[in-house]
Design a protein around this motif. Structure first.
Motif, mmCIF file in Angstrom:
data_model
loop_
_atom_site.group_PDB
_atom_site.id
_atom_site.type_symbol
_atom_site.label_atom_id
_atom_site.label_comp_id
_atom_site.label_asym_id
_atom_site.label_seq_id
_atom_site.Cartn_x
_atom_site.Cartn_y
_atom_site.Cartn_z
ATOM 1 N N PHE A 274 -3.863 -9.444 -12.971
ATOM 2 C CA PHE A 274 -4.158 -10.578 -12.628
ATOM 3 C C PHE A 274 -3.463 -11.676 -13.404
ATOM 4 N N GLU B 277 -1.333 4.369 -14.336
ATOM 5 C CA GLU B 277 -2.495 3.924 -13.365
ATOM 6 C C GLU B 277 -1.390 3.046 -12.421
ATOM 7 N N GLN C 181 -2.750 -12.167 -7.697
ATOM 8 C CA GLN C 181 -3.329 -10.910 -8.002
ATOM 9 C C GLN C 181 -1.986 -9.772 -7.457
ATOM 10 N N MET D 228 0.084 -5.794 -7.739
ATOM 11 C CA MET D 228 -0.069 -4.279 -7.657
ATOM 12 C C MET D 228 0.732 -3.726 -8.552
ATOM 13 N N ARG E 176 1.274 4.100 -2.975
ATOM 14 C CA ARG E 176 0.992 5.604 -2.717
ATOM 15 C C ARG E 176 2.435 6.479 -3.245
ATOM 16 N N GLN F 104 0.834 -1.108 0.111
ATOM 17 C CA GLN F 104 0.045 -0.103 0.126
ATOM 18 C C GLN F 104 0.699 1.322 -0.091
ATOM 19 N N GLY G 170 -2.588 -0.072 -10.072
ATOM 20 C CA GLY G 170 -3.689 -0.840 -9.733
ATOM 21 C C GLY G 170 -3.240 -2.435 -9.981
ATOM 22 N N GLN G 171 -4.347 -2.990 -9.534
ATOM 23 C CA GLN G 171 -4.349 -4.790 -9.712
ATOM 24 C C GLN G 171 -4.255 -5.436 -11.018
#
Lengths: 806, 363
Positions: A579, A574, A587, A589, A499, A495, A576-577
């Motif tokens: 897959f 971007e 999954q 990041m 950020r 996380q 984000g996740q």
């Protein structure tokens, strides 16, 4: 769920007005969604009486009317309606009134030279209909000066509430009234219908035939009323149905619909003359169909419950009846069905057939089992009242299931969960008024749950019952106790990386986008995805069908969309996740960015101060390395593996970013022309993508202290070298070799020139570097400097095959 | 002519020459001609030695004074000439500083409103002791529904129009989570109470119209403790909304409602004023539904291995996109995911506008 106020009042005594009713409904959890209160909205429109109507002196089609509006002298009103005439009772709007249809505020006016002190209204102007050929004509007895609406039957506001799925009892007006009664705004009225004795055995019998399969109905009751005359139902019932948007059909059908809305008890009626033999309740069979009352034909199967006779299926149980046995004005003998159905089967059938009926809506949420027979009784009484006839005895199959649920309920439970202190009376009274049977003294109560409340299972449910009636507003906000410690990060490592990556990329001028987590199959396949396990079984569109393997395809497509809108120089990113498979650990990041056109790191578009250049792989490299630097990986630590980027990058103008051969962090470069072609986009376009989870976990450190600063008092010195080296040798290797010559002394190597062309042999380039030497203990002598310079040249030559440029 | 007269004439000549010098080179020539080794003044100085003491007594000081005056004049002239030269150079050196610069990345880069608002949420809740939990977007039916007390086939599941992945050979069918609640389950399964977490993330429902997108963002909060109750839930939500919307106070209306995973369940409206292009929170006569919440259902606690008579808690959930739209006046949800650079530049946030409570959340 809709009902009119007067309908509600049949179940709720007392004088609660519309405001009290609607406020209380919302307060107890029956959220009012809409109130249609014509009388309230139109209260400014009063009954007027036309005393005289004369031709307008200046206009053929206008009349000048003298209108008595119940106060003061008659008013002069100019009116264009052909039906305006002396003696007529009309709807009068005084200046200052807002006309509903137009939203215009009426002013005193002069029409063709004649003053007009108001307006006589048509039903269209009042929002009551389409009639606009003339003004509304009111009943003769309408009292002058009073609001007109009550005299044309508009005094019954219709309330629409949202009933949550746990409250099937409130899908009937009676259940709604019970909640209002518990909230103490009126007495619950329970109009008891005397049990009707059958005059003869029911000529049609009913039996269950589920074989070895799970029964889809616990109970079925049937009664015939013989010799009915099926016409229109009474005006009051028709009005009620119409007020909630349900079309009256005939008395027999209206009764079943009415009880669905009134008592949440759906029923069905068959024309007995059209039924062959006895009724069988069973599973449908593949191949069977039913032509239903809605005019459609449904294909049935063994998951569905049906009611059949000797000729075949008559009705889809609890969902919709068949057209063939429907009741019409020719019906003389009627069979009334009141049954209980497996809610799951009803929901499944309704979904499979895509039928939404009021019956399905109630049965799938759960009807009151103990009202199956009383409901049949009420229906019989209505039919006898409206249509005459003689009732049979009731034929049944199965039994009404008993649910004798008694909950041990300590009163303290209310305080435990809500923080609100309540008295025993505050707990017992609302529960009793809601129909719960409450016994026990002191803190421990025993609460028996009524049959119409399948949602109540335990203590927490009872707390909700109490608190929603006692009032959630009585619960006071109380500070959450402070945490015992503020230590420790609130965000996990990934996380925090996400950020940091965001702010870093934005600071480099990229604009953050949030794109769908799913992309088209073609996009997925072009970026290494497209696995069957990641393709949605029910995508919302073909463009959004596969879980994305990469952030790049959507960003590239977005860059193109922007270009199509004349923003050709965009830099988007971007975080984000993505897959890799459907397993949680696959999954990832990711952080990715694209730059298009001239959207280079130092600015986009043309500029007076410098040449306009297209984006290149170095812009993407800069973005990727900036993110890694922000995440604690210095540029020198990251290997640039030329030629190792995934296949969607240009093979010669891209690289993988890695830490050692196995640990791949991502890649950057120009996109492969074939990839761009496959996506239908145009360049120049560069991008990068990093997997933030791939970075090594930071080592746990005992202290945050940084290593001591070493600022040498001795002057550093610079020496420049130019090498001729093979074009295929990465410049980074040359720099690395120079640096490695003497790790203490050589502190920095900067490549400041690269040249190929005349003067440099074919296939070679000239690379010029500036080497910074930092003496540690004493200044270097010329001889020492000479020695290290020679060492550097030797080292570089050995590592890269370079020669010093003469 | 007396010696003094001679000196006066000499001084006048030299000073005239100084005055007449047009540049530093000419002035240097004057200096050499006067004060150089063979300069006119220097030559005079040399004559002092041949004078008798009486004469030297008169001429000496006069000559020294003359030399000082000449030196002074030379210095002054030199400064004047340098100033004039600099003035002339500066005159030629103008730069049109109105020429526009390239904007730096700090000016053109943007953070998406959803990211910014998520950071705002984290700033607020981390100050209240909440950690941030995340979970996978691809979930099991068990964690998305069953553990959350959705009975199999119950109509409540219809409220969630779910995206499914292909059925596997073993009959299992994974799905895209319809809410972030599975993260609450994972947290309760993995972590011993007391628990304070918020779970922001992407969620998915089969829906696409003016006010729905198939993907959207939710944040849920969960508190599990020995005595976590509705009063505390009210406080947390009031504090959150006040801080988030940056208003001195908010008024909330709690309405009983229904969610399978909470009991009692509530929907929360906030008092607001609806204006043409914005909604003002904390004033006015309207109510705006803003979130759902409740006490964690005893079945959910049991499903996570917690004894509902020993532990209790509350949870809430709301749309991040929705509160972002409300706070920052973005009219259309679909724009959030359209990646239109113009829209992003307009509604996005500057890179260094990092939300913090100390800084008043938004700058």
């Amino acid at each position: 769920m809709k009902f009119s106020l007067s309908w509600l009042k049949e179940h709720l005594g007392g004088d609660a007005d519309l405001v009290a009713v609607t406020e209380t409904l919302t307060r107890v959890g029956l959220e009012v969604e809409h109130v249609d209160d014509k009388a309230g909205e139109l209260s400014a429109f009063v009954v007027g009486h036309i005393l005289e109507a004369n031709r307008h002196p200046n206009a053929d089609k206008l009349q000048v009317c003298m209108v008595d509006v119940g106060r003061g002298a008659p008013l002069q009103v100019v009116c264009g309606a052909p039906n305006a005439r002396a003696g007529l009772k009309v709807v009068f709007a005084a200046p200052g009134t807002v006309i509903p249809a137009s939203g215009v505020k009426l002013g005193a006016s002069e029409i063709r030279g004649v003053p007009s002190a108001g307006m006589l209204c048509s039903s269209r102007e009042l929002g009551l209909g389409d009639e606009h050929d003339g003004i509304m004509e009111l009943p003769e007895g309408s009292p002058v000066g009073r609001p007109f609406a009550p005299f044309v039957g508009l005094d019954d506001p219709v309330i629409e509430i949202a009933v949550t799925p746990n409250r099937p009892d409130c899908l009937g007006v009676h259940g709604v009234a019970r909640d209002l009664h518990a909230a103490e705004i009126g007495e619950l009225r329970d109009p008891l219908t005397a049990v009707i004795r059958g005059e003869f055995p029911c000529p049609v019998n009913v039996r269950f035939d589920f074989g070895d399969t799970e029964p889809l109905s616990p109970f079925f009751a049937l009664r015939m009323v013989r010799g009915v005359k099926n016409g229109q139902s009474p005006e009051w019932l028709r009005r009620r149905l119409k007020s909630i948007g349900s079309k009256p059909i005939n008395a027999l059908v209206d009764v079943t619909n009415y009880l669905a809305f009134d008592r949440a008890r759906p029923l069905h009626v068959f024309d007995a003359a059209k039924v062959r033999g006895d009724l069988v309740v069973r599973r449908g069979r593949a191949g069977e169909t039913l032509a239903a009352l809605d005019g459609k034909t449904y294909a049935l199967d063994e998951t569905m419950c049906v009611i059949a006779d000797d000729s075949g299926v008559l009705s889809i149980a609890g969902v919709i009846g068949g057209a063939a046995t429907g009741c019409d004005e020719t019906t003389t003998d009627v069979l009334i069905e009141s049954a209980l159905w497996d809610p799951l089967a009803i929901a499944r059938t309704g979904r499979a057939l895509n039928v939404n009926t009021d019956a399905r809506h109630r049965f799938e949420r759960g009807v009151d089992p103990e009202f199956a027979l009383p409901g049949l009784n009420v229906a019989t009484q209505f039919i006898l009242d409206f249509c005459g006839g003689a009732p049979s005895e009731v034929a049944t199959a199965g039994e009404v299931p008993a649910r004798d649920l008694i909950i041990d309920f300590p009163i303290s439970e209310v305080t435990r969960l809500t923080g609100l202190a309540v008295t025993p009376a505050e707990v017992k009274t609302p529960l009793s008024m809601l129909g719960f049977w409450v016994t026990g003294v002191g803190d421990r109560l025993k609460v028996s749950v009524p049959s119409w409340r399948p949602d109540v299972e335990g203590k927490a449910d009872l707390v909700e019952e109490v608190i929603r009636i006692v009032g959630l507003d009585r619960v006071e906000a109380k500070p959450l106790p402070a945490m015992t410690s503020a230590a420790g990060a609130r965000l996990g490592i990934v996380q925090r990386r996400a950020r940091n990556a965001r702010r870093t990329l934005a600071a480099r001028g990229l604009v953050e986008a949030v794109t769908w987590s799913f992309v088209s199959k073609a996009q997925a396949e072009a970026f290494g995805g497209g696995a069957a396990e990641l393709a949605l079984a029910n995508p919302i569109s073909a463009e959004l069908s596969d879980m994305r393997p990469s952030l790049l395809p959507a960003l590239i497509a977005a860059a193109q969309r922007n270009a199509d809108r004349a923003s050709s120089d965009v830099a988007l990113f971007e975080v984000g996740q993505t897959f890799l498979s459907d397993r949680p650990e696959d999954q990832r990041m990711a952080a990715a960015g694209v730059r298009r056109g001239t959207a280079k790191a130092r600015g986009a578009g043309r500029h007076w101060g410098e040449a306009t250049l297209p984006v290149d792989a170095f812009d993407a490299k800069g973005d990727a390395l900036a993110v890694l630097a922000a995440l604690g990986l210095a540029a020198g630590a990251v290997q640039i593996a030329q030629g190792s980027a995934p296949s969607w990058f240009h093979p010669g103008r891209s690289a993988a970013l890695q830490l050692g051969p196995k640990l791949i962090l991502g890649a950057f470069g120009e996109l492969h022309p074939r990839t761009l072609q496959a996506l239908g986009v145009s360049g120049p376009l560069v991008g990068f993508e990093l997997t933030l989870d791939a970075l090594p976990q930071p080592r746990a450190k005992p202290t945050r202290a940084k290593p001591p600063f070493e600022g040498s008092a001795l002057q550093p010195l610079n020496r420049d070298f130019a090498f001729i080296v093979g074009r295929e040798v990465p410049a980074a290797e040359l720099i690395r070799a120079a640096l490695a010559t003497d790790r203490k002394l050589v502190t920095e190597v900067t490549l400041f020139d690269r040249y190929e062309g005349p003067g440099v042999p074919e296939g070679k380039v000239s690379l010029a570097i500036a080497v910074t030497l930092q003496p540690r203990e004493k200044t270097l002598t010329d001889a020492e400097i000479e020695a290290i310079a020679e060492k550097i040249v030797a080292h570089v030559t050995k590592a890269t095959g370079a020669t010093l440029r003469g | 002519m007396t010696d003094i007269d001679h000196l006066n004439a000499l001084e006048a000549d030299v000073l005239a020459a100084v005055e007449a010098a047009v540049d530093e080179a000419a002035l240097e020539a004057v200096r050499v001609a006067a004060l150089g080794k063979k300069g006119s003044v220097s030559e005079k100085m040399k004559t002092l030695g041949g004078m008798d003491p009486e004469q030297r007594k008169i001429v000496g000081p006069a000559l020294n004074a003359l030399r000082d005056r000449v030196t002074e004049a030379l210095t002054a002239k030199k400064t004047a000439l340098a100033d004039a030269a600099l003035d002339a150079r500066l005159k030629a050196e103008t730069l049109d500083v109105s020429l526009p610069l390239r904007e730096s990345g700090l000016e053109t880069g943007r953070i998406h409103p959803v990211s910014q608002v998520t950071d705002e949420l984290i700033a607020i809740f981390s100050a209240m002791g909440f950690s941030v939990a995340e979970g996978p977007d691809i979930e099991t039916d068990d964690l998305n529904f069953t553990k959350l007390n959705f009975p199999v086939g119950h109509p409540a599941r219809e409220m969630h129009d779910t995206f499914f992945l292909p059925q596997k050979e073993n009959g299992e069918r994974l799905l895209l989570r319809t809410h972030t609640s599975p993260v609450q389950i994972r947290t309760m399964q993995d972590k011993a109470p007391p628990i304070r977490v918020i779970c922001p993330g992407r969620t998915y429902r089969f829906d696409m119209d003016q006010t729905h997108t198939p993907m959207f963002h939710q944040v849920e909060g969960l508190v599990i403790d020995r005595d976590a109750n509705l009063g505390q839930l009210k406080w947390v939500l009031e504090e959150f909304l006040k801080t988030f919307f940056e208003v001195p106070s908010v008024e909330l209306r709690f309405r009983p409602s229904f969610f399978p995973f909470t009991e009692p369940s509530m929907e929360v409206d906030v008092r607001c004023r609806k204006l043409a292009n914005e909604i003002r929170i904390g004033e006015g006569d309207d109510w705006l539904e803003i979130l759902g919440c409740g006490m964690v259902h005893p079945n959910v606690l049991r499903n996570c291995g917690l004894d509902p008579d020993a532990w209790q808690g509350f949870a809430w959930g709301m749309g991040i996109d929705r509160i972002a739209m409300l706070k920052y006046g973005m009219p259309d949800l679909r724009d959030l995911f359209a990646a239109d650079a113009r829209w992003l530049s307009h509604y996005g946030f500057r890179p260094l506008d990092v939300p913090s409570l100390a800084g008043g959340l938004s700058s």
